[in-house]
Design a protein around this motif. Structure first.
Motif, PDB file in Angstrom:
ATOM      1  N   GLN A  69       0.827  -1.200   0.000  1.00  0.00           N
ATOM      2  CA  GLN A  69       0.000   0.000   0.000  1.00  0.00           C
ATOM      3  C   GLN A  69       0.865   1.256   0.000  1.00  0.00           C
ATOM      4  N   LEU A  70       1.932   1.221   0.771  1.00  0.00           N
ATOM      5  CA  LEU A  70       2.840   2.362   0.846  1.00  0.00           C
ATOM      6  C   LEU A  70       3.453   2.658  -0.517  1.00  0.00           C
ATOM      7  N   GLU A  71       3.948   1.630  -1.175  1.00  0.00           N
ATOM      8  CA  GLU A  71       4.585   1.833  -2.482  1.00  0.00           C
ATOM      9  C   GLU A  71       3.594   2.385  -3.504  1.00  0.00           C
ATOM     10  N   ALA A  72       2.369   1.859  -3.504  1.00  0.00           N
ATOM     11  CA  ALA A  72       1.349   2.355  -4.427  1.00  0.00           C
ATOM     12  C   ALA A  72       1.005   3.814  -4.103  1.00  0.00           C
ATOM     13  N   PHE A  73       0.867   4.127  -2.835  1.00  0.00           N
ATOM     14  CA  PHE A  73       0.543   5.487  -2.406  1.00  0.00           C
ATOM     15  C   PHE A  73       1.651   6.454  -2.800  1.00  0.00           C
ATOM     16  N   LEU A  74       2.900   6.097  -2.519  1.00  0.00           N
ATOM     17  CA  LEU A  74       4.015   6.987  -2.834  1.00  0.00           C
ATOM     18  C   LEU A  74       4.191   7.151  -4.339  1.00  0.00           C
ATOM     19  N   THR A  75       3.966   6.084  -5.102  1.00  0.00           N
ATOM     20  CA  THR A  75       4.043   6.183  -6.563  1.00  0.00           C
ATOM     21  C   THR A  75       2.998   7.170  -7.074  1.00  0.00           C
ATOM     22  N   ALA A  76       1.777   7.077  -6.549  1.00  0.00           N
ATOM     23  CA  ALA A  76       0.721   8.010  -6.950  1.00  0.00           C
ATOM     24  C   ALA A  76       1.090   9.440  -6.563  1.00  0.00           C
ATOM     25  N   GLN A  77       1.710   9.623  -5.405  1.00  0.00           N
ATOM     26  CA  GLN A  77       2.097  10.965  -4.965  1.00  0.00           C
ATOM     27  C   GLN A  77       3.206  11.556  -5.839  1.00  0.00           C
ATOM     28  N   THR A  78       4.117  10.710  -6.320  1.00  0.00           N
ATOM     29  CA  THR A  78       5.194  11.228  -7.180  1.00  0.00           C
ATOM     30  C   THR A  78       4.691  11.564  -8.579  1.00  0.00           C
ATOM     31  N   ARG A  79       3.577  10.990  -8.979  1.00  0.00           N
ATOM     32  CA  ARG A  79       3.026  11.251 -10.314  1.00  0.00           C
ATOM     33  C   ARG A  79       2.079  12.442 -10.344  1.00  0.00           C
ATOM     34  N   LYS A  80       1.774  13.004  -9.181  1.00  0.00           N
ATOM     35  CA  LYS A  80       0.882  14.166  -9.134  1.00  0.00           C
ATOM     36  C   LYS A  80       1.497  15.324  -9.904  1.00  0.00           C
ATOM     37  N   GLN A  81       0.656  16.013 -10.640  1.00  0.00           N
ATOM     38  CA  GLN A  81       1.112  17.179 -11.389  1.00  0.00           C
ATOM     39  C   GLN A  81       1.096  18.406 -10.490  1.00  0.00           C
ATOM     40  N   GLY A  82       1.969  19.338 -10.762  1.00  0.00           N
ATOM     41  CA  GLY A  82       1.990  20.586 -10.003  1.00  0.00           C
ATOM     42  C   GLY A  82       2.794  20.448  -8.723  1.00  0.00           C
ATOM     43  N   GLY A  83       2.624  21.389  -7.813  1.00  0.00           N
ATOM     44  CA  GLY A  83       3.401  21.438  -6.583  1.00  0.00           C
ATOM     45  C   GLY A  83       2.928  20.494  -5.498  1.00  0.00           C
TER      46      GLY A  83
END
Length: 190
Positions: A69-83
């Motif tokens: 879950q952590l890896e999926a969450f962090l991957t999604a957070q790194t792919r967020k656009q903008g600041g």
């Protein structure tokens, strides 16, 4: 305090946020963390970093994320656009922190959320009167004596003694069976 590289500074910031948010260490303030870890960063930049890391840690803690879950969450957070997203270095620091501190955070949150006082121990016995002093037949049936040890964290224990006759023991057992059935139904639904 010696200059720390950005990864160590971020790890220390995460630890500080964890201490304040999850362990109620009020002496670990946002200002203290800024002064010790990011003295050259502007207050606005630090406030944004602090807020972002605090929000992410709270999300991780509330979900009690396992490794996948952590890896999926962090991957999604790194792919967020903008600041609003995370850098790869920030995600790596969060991952390292969570792997080493997850159990401590979980235990701290559980300790804060538990009802006080809690049940620390239970002992019981059944007493059966064999005969009256005058040689007459015993009166009453068996009696169950139960001792509950209660107490909160850092407090001395208190003891509560209960006495049940056979009818009360049967009532308690019936209630416990009802509770178990309710739990089983809830578990089956999830």
């Amino acid at each position: 305090m010696a200059e720390l590289d950005s990864s160590k500074s971020l790890g220390a910031l995460l630890f500080g946020i964890s201490q304040r948010s999850f362990s109620n260490k009020q002496q670990v303030t946002e200002q203290l963390l800024k002064e010790e870890l990011y003295p050259d960063m502007s207050q606005d930049e630090f406030t944004a970093l602090y807020g972002k890391m605090k929000g992410i840690l709270k999300s991780m803690a509330s979900a009690d994320m396992d490794h996948a879950q952590l890896e999926a969450f962090l991957t999604a957070q790194t792919r967020k656009q903008g600041g609003g997203g995370l850098s790869a270095d920030q995600a790596a620091a969060l991952s390292r922190f969570w792997k080493s501190q997850r159990l401590r955070v979980r235990e701290s949150l559980l300790a804060q959320s538990c009802c006080e006082p809690g049940l620390r121990g239970l002992s019981w016995r059944v007493d059966v009167q064999t005969a009256a002093r005058s040689g007459a037949a015993p009166h009453g049936g068996p009696v169950t004596l139960m001792e509950l040890e209660l107490g909160g964290a850092g407090q001395d224990s208190e003891f509560l003694c209960l006495e049940f006759d056979e009818a009360k023991v049967n009532q308690v057992l019936t209630k416990m069976a009802d509770i178990q059935e309710s739990i089983d139904r809830i578990v089956q639904l999830s």
